[in-house]
Scaffold this motif. Sequence first.
Motif, PDB file in Angstrom:
ATOM      1  N   ARG A   4       0.900  -1.004  -0.012  1.00 21.98           N
ATOM      2  CA  ARG A   4      -0.063   0.106   0.014  1.00 21.98           C
ATOM      3  C   ARG A   4       0.812   1.507   0.006  1.00 21.98           C
ATOM      4  NH1 ARG A   4      -2.990   2.681   4.015  1.00 21.98           N
ATOM      5  NH2 ARG A   4      -4.753   3.586   3.283  1.00 21.98           N
ATOM      6  N   GLU A   5       1.949   1.313   0.790  1.00 21.11           N
ATOM      7  CA  GLU A   5       2.852   2.494   0.766  1.00 21.11           C
ATOM      8  C   GLU A   5       3.715   2.607  -0.619  1.00 21.11           C
ATOM      9  OE1 GLU A   5       3.946   2.023   5.645  1.00 21.11           O
ATOM     10  OE2 GLU A   5       5.173   1.125   4.222  1.00 21.11           O
ATOM     11  N   GLU A   6       3.923   1.320  -1.143  1.00 15.84           N
ATOM     12  CA  GLU A   6       4.695   1.463  -2.405  1.00 15.84           C
ATOM     13  C   GLU A   6       3.521   2.023  -3.453  1.00 15.84           C
ATOM     14  OE1 GLU A   6       7.352  -1.343  -5.251  1.00 15.84           O
ATOM     15  OE2 GLU A   6       6.819  -1.829  -3.287  1.00 15.84           O
ATOM     16  N   ARG A   7       2.328   1.789  -3.374  1.00 12.28           N
ATOM     17  CA  ARG A   7       1.386   2.329  -4.423  1.00 12.28           C
ATOM     18  C   ARG A   7       1.248   3.666  -4.077  1.00 12.28           C
ATOM     19  NH1 ARG A   7      -3.324  -2.164  -5.139  1.00 12.28           N
ATOM     20  NH2 ARG A   7      -2.056  -3.791  -6.214  1.00 12.28           N
ATOM     21  N   CYS A   8       1.313   4.053  -3.196  1.00  8.13           N
ATOM     22  CA  CYS A   8       0.950   5.538  -2.644  1.00  8.13           C
ATOM     23  C   CYS A   8       2.239   6.477  -3.164  1.00  8.13           C
ATOM     24  CB  CYS A   8       1.021   5.691  -1.190  1.00  8.13           C
ATOM     25  SG  CYS A   8       0.928   7.386  -0.413  1.00  8.13           S
ATOM     26  N   LEU A   9       3.423   5.776  -3.003  1.00  9.73           N
ATOM     27  CA  LEU A   9       4.537   6.483  -3.561  1.00  9.73           C
ATOM     28  C   LEU A   9       4.483   6.681  -5.164  1.00  9.73           C
ATOM     29  CD1 LEU A   9       7.344   7.598  -3.371  1.00  9.73           C
ATOM     30  CD2 LEU A   9       8.296   5.292  -3.665  1.00  9.73           C
ATOM     31  N   GLN A  10       4.030   5.417  -5.724  1.00  4.93           N
ATOM     32  CA  GLN A  10       4.104   5.510  -7.185  1.00  4.93           C
ATOM     33  C   GLN A  10       2.712   6.283  -7.744  1.00  4.93           C
ATOM     34  OE1 GLN A  10       2.369   1.652  -8.346  1.00  4.93           O
ATOM     35  NE2 GLN A  10       4.153   0.675  -7.988  1.00  4.93           N
ATOM     36  N   CYS A  11       1.640   6.864  -6.898  1.00  3.32           N
ATOM     37  CA  CYS A  11       0.833   7.776  -7.452  1.00  3.32           C
ATOM     38  C   CYS A  11       1.405   9.200  -7.266  1.00  3.32           C
ATOM     39  CB  CYS A  11      -0.439   7.817  -6.203  1.00  3.32           C
ATOM     40  SG  CYS A  11      -1.265   6.352  -6.554  1.00  3.32           S
ATOM     41  N   LEU A  12       2.406   9.317  -6.470  1.00  3.21           N
ATOM     42  CA  LEU A  12       3.097  10.714  -6.328  1.00  3.21           C
ATOM     43  C   LEU A  12       4.392  10.749  -7.251  1.00  3.21           C
ATOM     44  CD1 LEU A  12       2.146  11.665  -2.697  1.00  3.21           C
ATOM     45  CD2 LEU A  12       1.093  12.620  -4.643  1.00  3.21           C
ATOM     46  N   ALA A  13       4.688   9.781  -7.993  1.00  2.00           N
ATOM     47  CA  ALA A  13       6.071   9.707  -8.564  1.00  2.00           C
ATOM     48  C   ALA A  13       6.201  10.923  -9.392  1.00  2.00           C
ATOM     49  CB  ALA A  13       6.139   8.418  -9.440  1.00  2.00           C
ATOM     50  N   VAL A  14       5.152  11.280 -10.185  1.00  4.94           N
ATOM     51  CA  VAL A  14       5.432  12.576 -11.115  1.00  4.94           C
ATOM     52  C   VAL A  14       5.324  13.923 -10.424  1.00  4.94           C
ATOM     53  CG1 VAL A  14       4.252  13.815 -13.022  1.00  4.94           C
ATOM     54  CG2 VAL A  14       4.311  11.490 -12.993  1.00  4.94           C
ATOM     55  N   ARG A  15       4.898  13.967  -9.020  1.00  7.40           N
ATOM     56  CA  ARG A  15       5.234  14.844  -8.142  1.00  7.40           C
ATOM     57  C   ARG A  15       6.531  14.830  -7.672  1.00  7.40           C
ATOM     58  NH1 ARG A  15       2.523  18.729  -4.610  1.00  7.40           N
ATOM     59  NH2 ARG A  15       4.190  20.302  -4.329  1.00  7.40           N
ATOM     60  N   PHE A  16       7.097  13.851  -7.598  1.00  3.13           N
ATOM     61  CA  PHE A  16       8.509  13.907  -7.009  1.00  3.13           C
ATOM     62  C   PHE A  16       9.351  14.207  -8.169  1.00  3.13           C
ATOM     63  CE2 PHE A  16       7.240  12.028  -3.192  1.00  3.13           C
ATOM     64  CZ  PHE A  16       8.137  11.413  -2.586  1.00  3.13           C
ATOM     65  N   HIS A  17       9.030  13.832  -9.200  1.00  5.96           N
ATOM     66  CA  HIS A  17      10.209  14.075 -10.152  1.00  5.96           C
ATOM     67  C   HIS A  17      10.145  15.551 -10.533  1.00  5.96           C
ATOM     68  CE1 HIS A  17      11.302  14.071 -14.295  1.00  5.96           C
ATOM     69  NE2 HIS A  17      11.742  13.260 -14.469  1.00  5.96           N
ATOM     70  N   GLU A  18       8.935  16.276 -10.413  1.00  9.21           N
ATOM     71  CA  GLU A  18       8.866  17.783 -10.422  1.00  9.21           C
ATOM     72  C   GLU A  18       9.852  18.502  -9.625  1.00  9.21           C
ATOM     73  OE1 GLU A  18       4.873  18.554 -10.409  1.00  9.21           O
ATOM     74  OE2 GLU A  18       4.396  17.881 -12.349  1.00  9.21           O
ATOM     75  N   ASP A  19       9.674  18.001  -8.210  1.00 12.50           N
ATOM     76  CA  ASP A  19      10.227  19.023  -7.260  1.00 12.50           C
ATOM     77  C   ASP A  19      11.495  18.374  -6.526  1.00 12.50           C
ATOM     78  OD1 ASP A  19       8.017  20.776  -7.519  1.00 12.50           O
ATOM     79  OD2 ASP A  19       6.680  19.280  -6.472  1.00 12.50           O
ATOM     80  N   LEU A  20      11.896  16.909  -6.665  1.00  9.82           N
ATOM     81  CA  LEU A  20      12.667  16.613  -5.969  1.00  9.82           C
ATOM     82  C   LEU A  20      14.083  16.250  -6.625  1.00  9.82           C
ATOM     83  CD1 LEU A  20      13.449  14.874  -3.202  1.00  9.82           C
ATOM     84  CD2 LEU A  20      13.159  12.750  -4.469  1.00  9.82           C
ATOM     85  N   ASP A  21      15.346  16.673  -5.861  1.00  7.02           N
ATOM     86  CA  ASP A  21      16.631  16.434  -6.320  1.00  7.02           C
ATOM     87  C   ASP A  21      17.089  15.493  -5.202  1.00  7.02           C
ATOM     88  OD1 ASP A  21      18.957  16.038  -6.884  1.00  7.02           O
ATOM     89  OD2 ASP A  21      19.532  18.139  -7.537  1.00  7.02           O
ATOM     90  N   PRO A  22      17.286  14.067  -5.395  1.00 11.80           N
ATOM     91  CA  PRO A  22      17.603  13.122  -4.471  1.00 11.80           C
ATOM     92  C   PRO A  22      19.076  13.469  -3.734  1.00 11.80           C
ATOM     93  CG  PRO A  22      16.960  12.158  -6.471  1.00 11.80           C
ATOM     94  CD  PRO A  22      16.836  13.456  -6.749  1.00 11.80           C
ATOM     95  N   ASN A  23      19.922  14.247  -4.397  1.00 17.63           N
ATOM     96  CA  ASN A  23      21.304  14.528  -3.776  1.00 17.63           C
ATOM     97  C   ASN A  23      21.049  15.285  -2.536  1.00 17.63           C
ATOM     98  OD1 ASN A  23      22.560  13.498  -5.934  1.00 17.63           O
ATOM     99  ND2 ASN A  23      22.818  15.418  -6.865  1.00 17.63           N
ATOM    100  N   TYR A  24      19.993  15.793  -2.129  1.00 17.03           N
ATOM    101  CA  TYR A  24      19.919  16.589  -0.855  1.00 17.03           C
ATOM    102  C   TYR A  24      19.687  15.470   0.432  1.00 17.03           C
ATOM    103  CZ  TYR A  24      19.797  20.982  -3.275  1.00 17.03           C
ATOM    104  OH  TYR A  24      20.294  22.151  -4.044  1.00 17.03           O
TER     105      TYR A  24
END
Length: 418
Positions: A4-24
Amino acid sequence: MNEREERCLQCLAVRFHEDLDPNYILPYLYQERGLSQIHVKQIKEQQTRSDRVWQFIYCISSISFSLLLEALKEKYSFLADELKKHLESGCEKCCGTVINKQPPRLLYNPEKRQMFGKLYRHLNDLQYNGKYEEHQQYCSFMLENKPDNYDLKFAITDASINFKRLQYQTAEGSPELFERLVNIIPFTSNPTASSMTYCARYGSRLAMQKEPLEKCLNFLNFAEQHMKQVVPGRETGQVLYIEVNLLLELYERNPTSEGKENVVACIRKAMNHLEDEEEDTRHFYYRMLYIKMAYIHLGIGVFGNEIPNVTVSAADMKCSLSCLDKVEEIWGKMDDRRKMFYYLGRSVAWKRQSPRRAKDYAEQAFEIVKKTSFTKEMPNVEKQLCDIRERCHAVEQREERDKRDREKELHEYFFNPN
């Protein structure tokens, strides 16, 4: 993470793509032993932020949800809040039980959707007939004259990505095009459908770059989560068509009966999604899906290569010939690329029974691949033609020997009687 948590992350994947830089947040996750040194290295090796995000999403499924929230809290608290809110709300459409409801809206209004379907058909005709220069000129013209139409910009950029896939350009221009798609998505008529297409294209891109196919298929799973909110049609059918190709590549590496069944099931699902489409669009996809069905039964891979260690039964042969017959039934307006794959399929099907007939088909496929410069398929088509020519030569030699033996036998009987 649990499912369920993994699917939740999938649902927000594009939002992560727009705002996140993993380096931080990598130092924190490494410090807390959420990510291994190998995972950190894999993420940092990616050349663009876009690629780092997708690699990050791929790696973090092994860490706990609470650790991810802690890592996000300092610099990306808004993303952590969205994740918690998404999970706590239950988000039944994406993360919980699938509800059998119609999607909330059509992708476009009917007239607009029809015109965009025609636009995709026109672009596909140019691409799949090898008219690359004309395709690029048309895309440039449309973008220059309609710079504020975001649905058009998305369609043109998506077509440009497909154009590079057909030429098998694994790196050239791809990061820029995918970044452009991400920037366009929020302004399209249906961001859910646009995100779905993006995820599928990204999975296909990773496959071209020789990433593990399991990783590539994860992005198709992201796309299928979005698919639940999109009306079945060309857009969802295209996603499933991309998935067919990835599943067929997976089958090539490990040809099992389960893998074969997965490909067949995905082809049928794609056809179901396309059955209410306008005829030209439906036939465009159906032709290739029938060819893929023939290929899985004949033991042919995505790029026309014969898959080793595959046994073709009488039932397989019957099914493959039936599928190729169905392609002939909807032959009108068929592009050169489909014709090439069709002729190649016919050639493989006839190779054992009638090498001369197989040779004719292989030569037709080779003429098309030379004309259109489908570089990834060319070596496989050429190899097929060479193999069949050798078979034909062997048949001709055997027939010549039989002829000489027959003549000798007749001569001895009639002219050298005992």
